[in-house]
Scaffold this active site. Structure first.
Site, PDB file in Angstrom:
ATOM      1  N   ASP A  38      13.443  85.239  18.475  1.00 20.66           N
ATOM      2  CA  ASP A  38      13.002  85.224  17.077  1.00 20.66           C
ATOM      3  C   ASP A  38      11.618  84.615  16.935  1.00 20.66           C
ATOM      4  O   ASP A  38      11.322  83.591  17.547  1.00 20.66           O
ATOM      5  CB  ASP A  38      13.962  84.353  16.247  1.00 20.66           C
ATOM      6  CG  ASP A  38      14.785  85.154  15.275  1.00 20.66           C
ATOM      7  OD1 ASP A  38      14.413  86.304  14.949  1.00 20.66           O
ATOM      8  OD2 ASP A  38      15.818  84.622  14.837  1.00 20.66           O
TER       9      ASP A  38
ATOM     10  N   ASP B 253      16.455  82.067  15.575  1.00 20.22           N
ATOM     11  CA  ASP B 253      15.953  80.791  15.045  1.00 20.22           C
ATOM     12  C   ASP B 253      17.088  80.013  14.375  1.00 20.22           C
ATOM     13  O   ASP B 253      16.914  78.861  13.974  1.00 20.22           O
ATOM     14  CB  ASP B 253      14.743  80.986  14.110  1.00 20.22           C
ATOM     15  CG  ASP B 253      15.056  81.832  12.894  1.00 20.22           C
ATOM     16  OD1 ASP B 253      16.169  82.375  12.798  1.00 20.22           O
ATOM     17  OD2 ASP B 253      14.161  81.956  12.023  1.00 20.22           O
ATOM     18  N   SER B 254      18.293  80.604  14.321  1.00 20.27           N
ATOM     19  CA  SER B 254      19.480  79.839  13.920  1.00 20.27           C
ATOM     20  C   SER B 254      19.688  78.653  14.865  1.00 20.27           C
ATOM     21  O   SER B 254      20.426  77.723  14.538  1.00 20.27           O
ATOM     22  CB  SER B 254      20.725  80.737  13.912  1.00 20.27           C
ATOM     23  OG  SER B 254      20.862  81.400  15.153  1.00 20.27           O
TER      24      SER B 254
ATOM     25  N   GLU C  66      11.483  88.748  10.573  1.00 16.89           N
ATOM     26  CA  GLU C  66      12.134  89.026   9.290  1.00 16.89           C
ATOM     27  C   GLU C  66      11.147  89.859   8.490  1.00 16.89           C
ATOM     28  O   GLU C  66      10.047  89.407   8.157  1.00 16.89           O
ATOM     29  CB  GLU C  66      12.511  87.713   8.598  1.00 16.89           C
ATOM     30  CG  GLU C  66      13.577  86.997   9.403  1.00 16.89           C
ATOM     31  CD  GLU C  66      14.247  85.856   8.663  1.00 16.89           C
ATOM     32  OE1 GLU C  66      14.009  85.652   7.447  1.00 16.89           O
ATOM     33  OE2 GLU C  66      15.039  85.142   9.310  1.00 16.89           O
TER      34      GLU C  66
ATOM     35  N   GLU D 157      21.292  92.124   7.564  1.00 15.51           N
ATOM     36  CA  GLU D 157      22.158  90.962   7.282  1.00 15.51           C
ATOM     37  C   GLU D 157      22.575  90.914   5.813  1.00 15.51           C
ATOM     38  O   GLU D 157      21.745  91.115   4.902  1.00 15.51           O
ATOM     39  CB  GLU D 157      21.409  89.657   7.649  1.00 15.51           C
ATOM     40  CG  GLU D 157      22.254  88.424   7.337  1.00 15.51           C
ATOM     41  CD  GLU D 157      21.772  87.131   7.998  1.00 15.51           C
ATOM     42  OE1 GLU D 157      20.773  87.155   8.738  1.00 15.51           O
ATOM     43  OE2 GLU D 157      22.421  86.101   7.739  1.00 15.51           O
TER      44      GLU D 157
ATOM     45  N   LYS E  53      11.792  89.289  17.394  1.00 22.84           N
ATOM     46  CA  LYS E  53      12.366  89.731  16.108  1.00 22.84           C
ATOM     47  C   LYS E  53      11.583  89.080  14.985  1.00 22.84           C
ATOM     48  O   LYS E  53      11.252  87.895  15.074  1.00 22.84           O
ATOM     49  CB  LYS E  53      13.849  89.354  16.015  1.00 22.84           C
ATOM     50  CG  LYS E  53      14.459  89.654  14.634  1.00 22.84           C
ATOM     51  CD  LYS E  53      15.968  89.721  14.658  1.00 22.84           C
ATOM     52  CE  LYS E  53      16.698  88.402  14.563  1.00 22.84           C
ATOM     53  NZ  LYS E  53      16.378  87.563  13.377  1.00 22.84           N
TER      54      LYS E  53
HETATM   55  O1  KIV Z   1      18.684  83.552  13.914  1.00 20.83           O
HETATM   56  C1  KIV Z   1      19.691  84.250  14.131  1.00 20.83           C
HETATM   57  O2  KIV Z   1      20.632  83.843  14.813  1.00 20.83           O
HETATM   58  C2  KIV Z   1      19.716  85.592  13.559  1.00 20.83           C
HETATM   59  C3  KIV Z   1      21.007  86.338  13.635  1.00 20.83           C
HETATM   60  C4  KIV Z   1      22.039  85.696  12.839  1.00 20.83           C
HETATM   61  C5  KIV Z   1      20.833  87.771  13.331  1.00 20.83           C
HETATM   62  O3  KIV Z   1      18.755  86.035  13.034  1.00 20.83           O
END
Ligand code: KIV
Length: 274
Positions: free
Chosen positions: A88, A49-50, A120, A187, A118
């Protein structure tokens, strides 16, 4: 996607086998051309989600939507062939209830064809991990610094610097592992904490700002390529694309202004009659 394409991909068993073995190579990917470039080299491609910050210019990941994740997940799946692809779950798409988590995570798997999601994973989320895994959705957990919690943390802050915080991160990791996650991102924690978690959990750990003691590493691809003028201290830049792009664009602008571009080789001419 053909059955052949799917079977050529790494699967959860391949990822699990990396525990204590050769470190997993993981990078973020959000677009079809980048996924094509990274696919051969990476064990895991994360549609993180980055993407909200890197591609869409958002200040944090909080504003990212499920539809954005699905769109980018589809792009990455189209051009990758062998990497294990994780998408994510964005903020607000899995926290309200177990039912909400399943409905949205199953949408991600169905609409993108990716292998896993994924989340959190604060300690409360262990029940969500268990619920999804029991229903056929592989889950990668994300512990330590959790970017979606930026508003309660007051920024992106490394975790585990006090005893209380340290034991909270360990509890999160142990709970997610016991709930059946196939791997976890750690992280922004100190080396000894990452080492302790890696020794304590049965799944492979993938570090970002968490030292080489983890079972693998992940970085935001645009960070390692040098696309930003600032990067966190845990990033190593392997290229300087920001400057390469500036040089290329300045060259183009100067050639356009002086009419050096397009030149004779870059124009169409009338075909000569035979
Ligand atoms: O959103 C993302 O890119 C991440 C990574 C930095 C692990 O969660």
């Amino acid at each position: 996607m053909s059955a052949q394409t799917q079977s050529a991909r790494k699967n959860v068993r391949d990822i699990a086998a990396a525990k204590g073995a050769t470190p997993l190579v993981c990078l973020t990917a959000y677009t079809a051309p980048m996924a094509a470039l990274l696919d051969d080299t990476c064990d895991i491609l994360l549609v993180g989600d980055s993407v909200g910050m890197v591609i869409h210019g958002l200040p944090t990941t909080v504003g990212v939507t499920l539809d954005m994740m699905i769109l980018h997940g589809q792009a990455v799946m189209r051009t990758s062939r062998q990497a294990f692809v994780v998408v994510d779950m964005p903020f607000g798409s899995y926290e309200a209830s177990l039912e909400q988590a399943f409905v949205n995570a199953s949408r991600v798997l169905k609409e993108t064809g990716c292998q896993a999601v994924k989340i959190e994973a604060g300690e409360y989320a262990a029940a969500t991990v268990r619920h999804l895994v029991d229903r056929g959705i592989p889950v990668m957990a994300h512990v330590g610094l959790r970017p979606q919690a930026t508003n309660v943390d007051g920024g992106f802050k490394a975790k585990g610097r006090t005893e209380a915080e340290r034991s909270r991160v360990i509890s999160e990791a142990v709970a997610a592992d016991a709930a059946g996650c196939f791997a976890m991102v750690i992280e922004g924690v100190a080396e000894d904490l990452a080492a302790q978690i890696t020794a304590q959990v049965s799944c492979p750990t993938v570090g970002i700002g968490a030292s080489a003691t983890c079972d693998g590493q992940i970085l935001v691809t645009d960070d390692l390529l040098g696309m930003f003028d600032w990067t966190p201290r845990f990033v190593r830049r392997y290229a300087d694309l920001r400057n390469s792009i500036a040089t290329a664009v300045n060259g183009y602008a100067s050639d356009v202004r002086s009419r050096a571009f397009p030149g004779p080789k870059e124009i169409y001419t009338l075909k000569k009659a035979p």
